[in-house]
Write an enzyme that holds these catalytic residues in place. Sequence first.
Site, PDB file in Angstrom:
ATOM      1  N   LYS A  57      -8.825   0.187  -5.830  1.00 47.22           N
ATOM      2  CA  LYS A  57      -7.552  -0.365  -5.346  1.00 47.22           C
ATOM      3  C   LYS A  57      -7.709  -0.972  -3.949  1.00 47.22           C
ATOM      4  CE  LYS A  57      -3.941   2.562  -4.803  1.00 47.22           C
ATOM      5  NZ  LYS A  57      -3.365   2.463  -3.456  1.00 47.22           N
ATOM      6  N   SER A  58      -8.369  -0.251  -3.049  1.00 46.63           N
ATOM      7  CA  SER A  58      -8.508  -0.750  -1.681  1.00 46.63           C
ATOM      8  C   SER A  58      -9.274  -2.068  -1.656  1.00 46.63           C
ATOM      9  CB  SER A  58      -9.255   0.272  -0.817  1.00 46.63           C
ATOM     10  OG  SER A  58      -8.498   1.440  -0.692  1.00 46.63           O
ATOM     11  N   GLY A 129       1.945   1.079  -0.043  1.00 47.10           N
ATOM     12  CA  GLY A 129       1.759   1.154   1.405  1.00 47.10           C
ATOM     13  C   GLY A 129       0.633   0.245   1.874  1.00 47.10           C
ATOM     14  N   ARG A 157       8.484   5.666   4.011  1.00 47.63           N
ATOM     15  CA  ARG A 157       7.194   5.879   4.689  1.00 47.63           C
ATOM     16  C   ARG A 157       7.151   5.245   6.083  1.00 47.63           C
ATOM     17  NH1 ARG A 157       2.440   4.839   0.534  1.00 47.63           N
ATOM     18  NH2 ARG A 157       1.310   5.910   2.198  1.00 47.63           N
ATOM     19  N   SER A 202      -6.380   6.207  10.093  1.00 42.54           N
ATOM     20  CA  SER A 202      -5.778   5.413   9.022  1.00 42.54           C
ATOM     21  C   SER A 202      -6.485   4.081   8.853  1.00 42.54           C
ATOM     22  CB  SER A 202      -4.294   5.166   9.323  1.00 42.54           C
ATOM     23  OG  SER A 202      -3.812   4.141   8.476  1.00 42.54           O
ATOM     24  N   GLN A 204      -5.480   1.865   6.891  1.00 43.70           N
ATOM     25  CA  GLN A 204      -4.449   0.824   6.784  1.00 43.70           C
ATOM     26  C   GLN A 204      -4.089   0.286   8.160  1.00 43.70           C
ATOM     27  OE1 GLN A 204      -1.267   2.625   4.545  1.00 43.70           O
ATOM     28  NE2 GLN A 204      -2.382   2.495   2.613  1.00 43.70           N
ATOM     29  N   ASP A 354      -6.966  10.646  -0.581  1.00 43.86           N
ATOM     30  CA  ASP A 354      -6.134  10.480  -1.775  1.00 43.86           C
ATOM     31  C   ASP A 354      -6.472  11.491  -2.874  1.00 43.86           C
ATOM     32  OD1 ASP A 354      -4.792   8.368  -0.613  1.00 43.86           O
ATOM     33  OD2 ASP A 354      -6.137   6.846  -1.447  1.00 43.86           O
ATOM     34  N   LYS A 381       2.463  10.312   2.424  1.00 43.99           N
ATOM     35  CA  LYS A 381       1.920   9.419   1.381  1.00 43.99           C
ATOM     36  C   LYS A 381       3.068   8.988   0.459  1.00 43.99           C
ATOM     37  CE  LYS A 381      -2.349   9.358   2.717  1.00 43.99           C
ATOM     38  NZ  LYS A 381      -2.890   8.097   3.248  1.00 43.99           N
TER      39      LYS A 381
HETATM   40  C1  S3P Z   1      -5.979   2.936   2.027  1.00 45.91           C
HETATM   41  C2  S3P Z   1      -6.003   3.830   3.054  1.00 45.91           C
HETATM   42  C3  S3P Z   1      -5.469   5.196   2.946  1.00 45.91           C
HETATM   43  C4  S3P Z   1      -5.238   5.603   1.501  1.00 45.91           C
HETATM   44  C5  S3P Z   1      -4.574   4.520   0.708  1.00 45.91           C
HETATM   45  C6  S3P Z   1      -5.413   3.268   0.698  1.00 45.91           C
HETATM   46  C7  S3P Z   1      -6.536   1.572   2.237  1.00 45.91           C
HETATM   47  O1  S3P Z   1      -4.225   5.248   3.629  1.00 45.91           O
HETATM   48  O2  S3P Z   1      -4.463   6.790   1.462  1.00 45.91           O
HETATM   49  O3  S3P Z   1      -4.360   4.935  -0.630  1.00 45.91           O
HETATM   50  O4  S3P Z   1      -6.769   0.862   1.248  1.00 45.91           O
HETATM   51  O5  S3P Z   1      -6.762   1.213   3.400  1.00 45.91           O
HETATM   52  P1  S3P Z   1      -4.114   5.584   5.206  1.00 45.91           P
HETATM   53  O6  S3P Z   1      -4.655   4.440   5.962  1.00 45.91           O
HETATM   54  O7  S3P Z   1      -2.642   5.767   5.432  1.00 45.91           O
HETATM   55  O8  S3P Z   1      -4.901   6.849   5.391  1.00 45.91           O
END
Ligand code: S3P
Length: 472
Positions: A57-58, A129, A157, A202, A204, A354, A381
Site C-alpha cells: 500500500k505504501s 490517512g 484522525r 511517522s 507520513q 500496522d 490509527k
Molecule cells: C504509512 C505510514 C504509517 C502506517 C500507514 C502507512 C506510510 O503511518 O501506519 O499505514 O505509507 O507512510 P504513520 O506515519 O502515521 O506511522
Amino acid sequence: MGTCRAGFNSARALPEAIATVKAPHASQPFDTRDRVTSFRFQPSRPLTGHIRVPGDKSISHRSLMFGALALGRSRISGLLEGEDVLATAAALRAMGATIERDGDDWLVDGVGVGGLLQPSAALDMGNSGTSTRLLMGLVASHAITAVFTGDASLSRRPMNRVIDPISLMGARFEPSPGGTLPLLLEGIEPAVPVTYRLPVASAQVKSAVLLAGLNTPGVTTVIEPVPTRDHTERMLRGFGARIEVGKEDGERVIRVHGRSDLKPCDVIVPGDPSSAAFFVVAALLVPGSDLVIENVGLNPTRAGLIEVLRAMGGNIKELDQREVGGEPVADLRVRHSVLTGISVDPALAPSMIDEFPVLFVAAAMAEGRTVTSGLEELRVKESDRLAAMAAALTGAGAQIEEREDGLVIDGTGGAPLRGSANSRTKTHLDHRIAMAMAVAGLASSNGVEVDDTAPIATSFPNFMTLIEEACT
Ligand code: S3P
C-alpha cells in the site's frame, strides 16, 4: 511551474468552501455505511499451498504520486487496487495527472514538479490517512487551494502533525476543530524550505514534508530521531530526485533539493508485508498449516513482525531472497508453531506499526504472557487499535489487560480461542481490526463474528478469496 487556474476564494470560510467543492459525486465509493457486511469467520482447516498478497500500500501510493510529478509516462506493475490507493489516484487525476489501467499495469502521465492544477471539487480521501497526509504535502507548495474530506474514521484522525511543519513552509490551513478533516489547505508558491525534526515517529509526516520540499526552492531537511519506513527516500531516488540520506549524531537526516525534475520510472510493487502478516499469523496458529506466501516485501523498516514472531518460536523461512523494484523481497514459508509470549521491544514498533492488531491475536494463543508498550500511536490509527483489539479479543475469549501504551496478553498456550457465542467484533471502520479478528476466528473453536468486513477493501480487496484459497 504550476499556476493557480481557477479556484477558491481563500478568504471564504471553511464550511462555505466545503459546500462549494462538494459537487455531487456520481457515487460515494468510500462511504461504507450502506454496505456494512458482517461475517462469521469459522475455525479453519490447515492453511496450505502457495498464495500471493496484493501490492504494498505504501509503495502503491507513492508510485502514483511520484509518477504524477514526473515529466513523462511511468508504468506501475503490481499496484494495490484497494480503495485507499484509488483515492490517491482520483485526487491526482483531479489535479491534472492522467492515470489509467493498461492490462495488469497502470500508466501515469505526470505533470512535472510544480505542475499540479487546482482541483474543482473536494478531494475525497475516504479512509486513507496516507493519501491525506502525503497529498497535503504535495499540494502545500503549489498555488492551489484544496479541501480534504474523509469518512468518519479519517475525520477523527489528527492532522496537526502535518499542519505544523507545512505551516512553517508558508501554507495556510483551516482545519475542523482539533486539527481534523474536513480541512482547507491554501498552498503557497514558492514555499519556504525548512529543517524539521519529527516529534512523532511517522513516515507520513516525514513524507509530507519531503513532498512539499520537491517544489520548494532550496533544500528541505527532515531529521528523523527514530527511523520509519523509507519508501519515500528509496523511490524518490529512483525517480531521479536530488535526495541525500545520512546519519548525524545518531539521527537519520534526509535532504531533498527542490525544483529538480523527476524522470518517469517503471515501478514494480512488491507484495505488502502488512497484508501478508494476517496469513503468516493464521498459518502459525492453525494446526497442520504449511503455507508459502510469495513475493513479500521485506524492507527492514517494515519487517519487525517477522522478527518478533520468530522470537516467539514461529517457524518462518525466507525462500528465494531477491530484490524487486529496489526493495528486498522473499517468499515466506510459514508452518504451524507453538508460540511463547515475550516482551516486545518498543524500539521495534515503527517497523511493525500496522501489525500489532494481528500480533495481539498471535499473543492471545501463545504460551505465557506477552507485554507490549510504547504504542500510543496505535490510538490514532484508523481506530483506537489498543481499545478496539482489547475489546475484540476479550469478546473472543482472550485474557487482555489494556494499558495506556500497550496491551498485556496472557495466552492460551496453543489452545483455540473460545468466545461467547453472541460476541461480535466492532471494527470501527478499521480494515486491520477486521482482518486480525478474522484470523482469530480461523484459529478459534467456535468462530468469531466481525460486524463489518467492508473496510477490508481499503487495503486488501481479495482477502476473503485468499482465505478460501489457503484454507481449502
Ligand atoms: C504509512 C505510514 C504509517 C502506517 C500507514 C502507512 C506510510 O503511518 O501506519 O499505514 O505509507 O507512510 P504513520 O506515519 O502515521 O506511522
